[in-house]
Structures are given as C-alpha cells and as structure tokens.
Motif scaffolding. Structure first.
Motif, PDB file in Angstrom:
ATOM      1  N   LEU A  49       0.824  -1.206   0.000  1.00 47.91           N
ATOM      2  CA  LEU A  49       0.000   0.000   0.000  1.00 47.91           C
ATOM      3  C   LEU A  49       0.859   1.257   0.000  1.00 47.91           C
ATOM      4  O   LEU A  49       0.384   2.336  -0.393  1.00 47.91           O
ATOM      5  N   ALA A  50       2.090   1.151   0.448  1.00 56.08           N
ATOM      6  CA  ALA A  50       3.028   2.272   0.402  1.00 56.08           C
ATOM      7  C   ALA A  50       3.912   2.192  -0.841  1.00 56.08           C
ATOM      8  O   ALA A  50       4.097   3.174  -1.564  1.00 56.08           O
ATOM      9  N   VAL A  51       4.458   1.012  -1.112  1.00 52.27           N
ATOM     10  CA  VAL A  51       5.462   0.869  -2.177  1.00 52.27           C
ATOM     11  C   VAL A  51       4.861   1.117  -3.562  1.00 52.27           C
ATOM     12  O   VAL A  51       5.443   1.855  -4.379  1.00 52.27           O
ATOM     13  N   ILE A  52       3.708   0.519  -3.859  1.00 56.46           N
ATOM     14  CA  ILE A  52       3.142   0.626  -5.209  1.00 56.46           C
ATOM     15  C   ILE A  52       2.721   2.058  -5.554  1.00 56.46           C
ATOM     16  O   ILE A  52       3.063   2.557  -6.638  1.00 56.46           O
ATOM     17  N   ALA A  56       4.405   4.202  -8.515  1.00 60.49           N
ATOM     18  CA  ALA A  56       3.582   4.729  -9.607  1.00 60.49           C
ATOM     19  C   ALA A  56       3.808   6.232  -9.788  1.00 60.49           C
ATOM     20  O   ALA A  56       3.972   6.718 -10.921  1.00 60.49           O
ATOM     21  N   LEU A  57       3.851   6.967  -8.693  1.00 59.17           N
ATOM     22  CA  LEU A  57       4.095   8.408  -8.777  1.00 59.17           C
ATOM     23  C   LEU A  57       5.479   8.703  -9.339  1.00 59.17           C
ATOM     24  O   LEU A  57       5.658   9.648 -10.119  1.00 59.17           O
ATOM     25  N   ALA A  71       0.701  -0.219 -18.922  1.00 59.29           N
ATOM     26  CA  ALA A  71       1.318  -1.241 -18.079  1.00 59.29           C
ATOM     27  C   ALA A  71       1.275  -0.828 -16.606  1.00 59.29           C
ATOM     28  O   ALA A  71       0.969  -1.647 -15.725  1.00 59.29           O
ATOM     29  N   LEU A  72       1.568   0.436 -16.334  1.00 55.65           N
ATOM     30  CA  LEU A  72       1.542   0.914 -14.951  1.00 55.65           C
ATOM     31  C   LEU A  72       0.130   0.866 -14.384  1.00 55.65           C
ATOM     32  O   LEU A  72      -0.074   0.424 -13.242  1.00 55.65           O
TER      33      LEU A  72
END
Length: 330
Positions: A49-52, A56-57, A71-72
């Motif tokens: 929940l933090a890493v993805i 993405a940002l 893809a993202l």
C-alpha cells in the motif's frame, strides 16, 4: 534533476511504509504464524500500500508514454485487487483469471514487431510465450515472498540490474530510471522489512511488484537483450520452478502455501533470514555483472548464462536440506 527522483522514491517509500505500518497495527491486519510460516509472531502485512503508489508516482514523474502508462495502470489495478485478496481471500481460479487478463492486455504494450523469443517462434506463439512467462513470474514472485528481506532484495537486484543493462546498452529512454525508481522504492520498504521484519509486503506488494518487474524484463527481452532478462531474476526463477516441479511430481496441491522452497530450507537450518537474504543479494550482484557483460558483448552470451546457472545452482544446493546433510556428513 530527474535522476534525483529515485532518491525521492526511496525516502517517500520509507516514510509511507512507516505510516502504513501504524495503520495496519491499529486495524489488526496481521499475518498470523501457522505451520507453513517462516515467522513466529503476528506481523502486519500490506506494505505494498506504500510501495506501489510511491513507485507509480515516481514513474509518472519520470515520464510515461502510452504503452508504459497502460502497463503501470494495469500493475496498480492488479495490486488493488490483490489487496482484496490480502483482506478476505480470493478463490484461486478468480485470482488467476484476473492476473491472466492483466498480463494478456499488458503484452499488447510490448513494441510492435518485437519478439521475446528473438524470432525463433511465429509472432502469435511468441506472444503466447510472453503471456505464460509473465503470468508465471507474477506468481513466482508472490510464492517466493516467504522470509524477511527476500523479495525486497530480489526487486532491488532486478531493478538495479535493469538500470545498468539499459545504460550499458545505450538506452536513452525512460527504462533506466524505471528500474532505478523501482529498486529505490523497494529499498525504502526494506528498511522496515529487514530481519526481524516489522511489516510484510502482502499480496498487494508482491503481486504488484511482480507484474511491473515482469513488464520491464519482457521489454528488455523484446529489445534483443533476452540473456540479461533471464540472468537478472535467475535465482527466483530457479528456486520457484524447481520447487514447483518437485511438488507436482509428489502430487501436492501446488497452489497451497508450503515451506519447501530452497530458501525456506536454508532459513530453517541456518536459523537466520538475514543470512539467506544476504546470500541471495551476493549472487544477484554477480548476476547483474554477468547480465551487463552479455549486454556489452553478444559473443559471451552462452558463457554468461552458464556462469549464472552455476552460481544459482550452487546457491540452491547450499540452501537445500540435501546439501546441508552432505556438508554435515563430511
């Protein structure tokens, strides 16, 4: 300035993981130990929940073309679906169906005319191979996330290796920074996941990272660098594939959780997650060097692949109960 984005991703992921950890503790979203676990105390799961979102940002800030954007978006959507799996559990068939749909759509983002198998297969079969390989990679990355630090170490190694291979091969696009940002965001999570782990990725993290790493590796292979694309994830490929084969032969239910991976055998025998994860990190560093070597000189591809196979095979033997029993006997 754009090369500072990975540093920002590292700091943001480290801070966000701390915040998610506090939230998960308050809501008692914990991974409870069972007979198949490699941990002994209830531990929050869901650091994805933090890493993805941070990853993405970072990719958006680096810059996205239409294909990378699709893809993202698919990777983020698959991570969100996997969070539901973390919370309530999802039937295996539905999980595979959703993953397959994301992979099939994702394969359309590979460059037109580029072939993962380097022209050895007809175009349609090449795409089928890409779908199957990507789907397997998403699942093996999830399967292998079983001890403290291991998946963060693997993601950092693959991400950093992708960056190095892209740079030495003369890639002037966004791919080097995509890999580096992924490695940096995962390193921020590793601060909290290093043994003894205070938080786990959860499916939201391992499935999301597996999907995005798989896309980067397929892009690398489609660009002609198939040997580096095999070398960089070779430890995970070897451990997961051989373990699956052994379980199939034994007639086990391969979709169920277990403790028979080579790294799990080593964690039990050494009584140290850190020792196992550091051993994998060391082999990954050598695999990165071999991948860069093969990217620089196609003439050494066979030698690089053989060296990688020997390195990974040696580590798997070292990790295995069989290897341990032979050393004790000697």
């Amino acid at each position: 300035m754009i090369w500072l984005l990975p540093l920002a991703a590292f700091l943001a992921a480290a801070a966000a993981t701390g915040g998610v950890l506090a939230l998960l503790r308050r809501r008692a979203i914990l991974d409870h130990p069972n007979e198949r676990s490699s941990h002994s105390v209830p531990t929050p799961r869901g650091a994805g929940l933090a890493v993805i979102p941070v990853l993405a940002l970072a990719w958006v800030a680096i810059g996205l073309d239409f294909r990378a954007g699709i893809a993202l978006a698919l990777g983020v959507a698959l991570a969100a679906f996997s969070w539901a799996d973390d919370l309530k559990g999802v039937p295996v068939a539905l999980r595979l169906l959703v993953q397959a749909a994301a992979v099939i759509i994702g394969v359309t983002t590979l460059p037109e005319g580029a072939q993962v198998a380097q022209g050895l297969l007809p175009p349609i079969l090449d795409r089928v191979l890409a779908v199957l390989a990507w789907l397997w990679f998403v699942n093996l990355f999830n399967f292998m996330d079983g001890i403290d630090g291991i998946s963060a170490v693997e993601a950092i190694g693959i991400g950093a290796g992708l960056t190095i291979v892209a740079v030495v091969s003369g890639d002037r696009g966004h791919m080097p920074l995509y890999g580096l940002a992924l490695a940096a965001a995962t390193a921020g999570f590793l601060l909290w996941n290093w043994p003894p782990a205070r938080i786990f990725l959860g499916d939201v993290g391992s499935v999301g990272l597996g999907y995005l790493l798989g896309w980067l590796l397929l892009r690398l292979a489609a660009a002609g660098y198939w040997a580096p694309a095999l070398l960089l994830p070779l430890y995970y490929l070897g451990d997961a594939t051989l373990t699956l084969g052994r379980r199939l032969i034994a007639g086990e239910r391969v979709w169920q959780a277990h403790r028979s991976h080579f790294y799990q055998q080593a964690a039990r025998r050494f009584a140290s997650h850190a020792r196992v994860s550091l051993s994998i990190a060391a082999v990954n560093a050598a695999l990165i060097a071999l991948a860069a070597w093969s990217a620089l000189d196609a003439g050494v591809t066979v030698a690089a692949l053989l060296a990688g196979a020997v390195l990974v095979g040696g580590l798997l033997w070292h990790f295995s109960d069989h290897g341990g029993s032979l050393r004790h006997a000697g």
